[in-house]
Design a protein around this motif. Structure first.
Motif, PDB file in Angstrom:
ATOM      1  N   ILE A   1       0.830  -1.200   0.000  1.00 45.75           N
ATOM      2  CA  ILE A   1       0.000   0.000   0.000  1.00 45.75           C
ATOM      3  C   ILE A   1       0.865   1.250   0.000  1.00 45.75           C
ATOM      4  CG2 ILE A   1      -1.760   1.279   1.308  1.00 45.75           C
ATOM      5  CD1 ILE A   1      -2.650  -1.463   2.407  1.00 45.75           C
ATOM      6  N   MET A   2       0.405   2.260  -0.759  1.00 48.39           N
ATOM      7  CA  MET A   2       1.030   3.590  -0.722  1.00 48.39           C
ATOM      8  C   MET A   2       0.051   4.519  -0.016  1.00 48.39           C
ATOM      9  SD  MET A   2       2.097   6.151  -3.805  1.00 48.39           S
ATOM     10  CE  MET A   2       3.719   6.870  -3.576  1.00 48.39           C
ATOM     11  N   VAL A   3       0.572   5.346   0.893  1.00 40.99           N
ATOM     12  CA  VAL A   3      -0.239   6.328   1.602  1.00 40.99           C
ATOM     13  C   VAL A   3       0.233   7.718   1.185  1.00 40.99           C
ATOM     14  CG1 VAL A   3      -0.970   7.219   3.847  1.00 40.99           C
ATOM     15  CG2 VAL A   3      -0.559   4.773   3.560  1.00 40.99           C
ATOM     16  N   VAL A   4      -0.731   8.578   0.816  1.00 40.65           N
ATOM     17  CA  VAL A   4      -0.419   9.943   0.384  1.00 40.65           C
ATOM     18  C   VAL A   4      -1.215  10.921   1.252  1.00 40.65           C
ATOM     19  CG1 VAL A   4      -0.351  11.548  -1.561  1.00 40.65           C
ATOM     20  CG2 VAL A   4      -0.155   9.073  -1.986  1.00 40.65           C
TER      21      VAL A   4
ATOM     22  N   VAL B   1      -3.839   4.815  -0.872  1.00 40.66           N
ATOM     23  CA  VAL B   1      -4.745   5.510   0.036  1.00 40.66           C
ATOM     24  C   VAL B   1      -4.308   6.962   0.032  1.00 40.66           C
ATOM     25  CG1 VAL B   1      -5.538   5.724   2.423  1.00 40.66           C
ATOM     26  CG2 VAL B   1      -5.035   3.462   1.470  1.00 40.66           C
ATOM     27  N   THR B   2      -5.208   7.870  -0.371  1.00 37.21           N
ATOM     28  CA  THR B   2      -4.825   9.269  -0.507  1.00 37.21           C
ATOM     29  C   THR B   2      -5.821  10.219   0.139  1.00 37.21           C
ATOM     30  OG1 THR B   2      -4.187  10.993  -2.095  1.00 37.21           O
ATOM     31  CG2 THR B   2      -5.928   9.501  -2.789  1.00 37.21           C
ATOM     32  N   ASP B   3      -5.301  11.309   0.648  1.00 34.16           N
ATOM     33  CA  ASP B   3      -6.098  12.429   1.117  1.00 34.16           C
ATOM     34  C   ASP B   3      -6.709  13.065  -0.131  1.00 34.16           C
ATOM     35  OD1 ASP B   3      -7.124  14.712   2.311  1.00 34.16           O
ATOM     36  OD2 ASP B   3      -5.209  15.420   3.079  1.00 34.16           O
ATOM     37  N   VAL B   4      -7.933  13.561  -0.047  1.00 41.56           N
ATOM     38  CA  VAL B   4      -8.532  14.188  -1.220  1.00 41.56           C
ATOM     39  C   VAL B   4      -8.093  15.642  -1.389  1.00 41.56           C
ATOM     40  CG1 VAL B   4     -10.513  12.651  -1.343  1.00 41.56           C
ATOM     41  CG2 VAL B   4     -10.675  14.744   0.000  1.00 41.56           C
TER      42      VAL B   4
ATOM     43  N   LEU C   1      -0.141  10.950   8.031  1.00 41.10           N
ATOM     44  CA  LEU C   1       0.628   9.977   7.257  1.00 41.10           C
ATOM     45  C   LEU C   1       1.182   8.891   8.175  1.00 41.10           C
ATOM     46  CD1 LEU C   1       1.654   9.482   4.321  1.00 41.10           C
ATOM     47  CD2 LEU C   1       3.679  10.783   4.946  1.00 41.10           C
ATOM     48  N   HIS C   2       1.740   9.303   9.292  1.00 45.31           N
ATOM     49  CA  HIS C   2       2.298   8.357  10.261  1.00 45.31           C
ATOM     50  C   HIS C   2       1.201   7.493  10.886  1.00 45.31           C
ATOM     51  CE1 HIS C   2       4.987   6.754  13.302  1.00 45.31           C
ATOM     52  NE2 HIS C   2       4.085   7.074  14.218  1.00 45.31           N
ATOM     53  N   GLY C   3       0.112   8.111  11.300  1.00 46.06           N
ATOM     54  CA  GLY C   3      -0.979   7.375  11.948  1.00 46.06           C
ATOM     55  C   GLY C   3      -1.637   6.357  11.037  1.00 46.06           C
ATOM     56  N   VAL C   4      -1.925   6.759   9.812  1.00 48.06           N
ATOM     57  CA  VAL C   4      -2.542   5.837   8.852  1.00 48.06           C
ATOM     58  C   VAL C   4      -1.586   4.684   8.546  1.00 48.06           C
ATOM     59  CG1 VAL C   4      -3.400   5.613   6.479  1.00 48.06           C
ATOM     60  CG2 VAL C   4      -4.101   7.558   7.877  1.00 48.06           C
ATOM     61  N   THR C   5      -0.307   5.006   8.405  1.00 48.97           N
ATOM     62  CA  THR C   5       0.699   3.970   8.150  1.00 48.97           C
ATOM     63  C   THR C   5       0.739   2.972   9.300  1.00 48.97           C
ATOM     64  OG1 THR C   5       2.021   5.427   6.758  1.00 48.97           O
ATOM     65  CG2 THR C   5       3.162   3.559   7.763  1.00 48.97           C
TER      66      THR C   5
END
Length: 77
Positions: free
Chosen positions: A5-8, A54-57, A15-19
């Motif tokens: 998964i890539m988190v943006v 997974v990205t922020d809009v 970013l840290h929390g979602v990761t």
């Protein structure tokens, strides 16, 4: 097999929390992170594609919606 998964997100704490949340699942692993859509596209141009992004809009510059549209156009599968 773990899903890659890539988190943006432009906020480091998010970013840290979602990761951390994703990595707590035994079958998921965050393998890439980016703080903007532009940096995500640059990273993805030179690395194997993840299984999910997974990205922020609301990102600075290109939005998460624009990132999704671009990735879908570039990698329709």
């Amino acid at each position: 097999m773990k899903f890659r998964i890539m988190v943006v997100d432009d906020h480091a704490i998010v970013l840290h929390g979602v990761t951390q949340l994703i990595n707590s699942s035994p079958d998921l692993e965050v393998t890439m992170q980016a703080q903007s859509a532009e940096s995500a596209l640059a990273i993805l141009a030179s690395h194997p594609l993840p299984d999910l992004v997974v990205t922020d809009v609301s990102l600075p510059g290109l939005s998460g919606f624009d990132l999704t549209k671009t990735l879908t156009a570039q990698h329709p599968n």
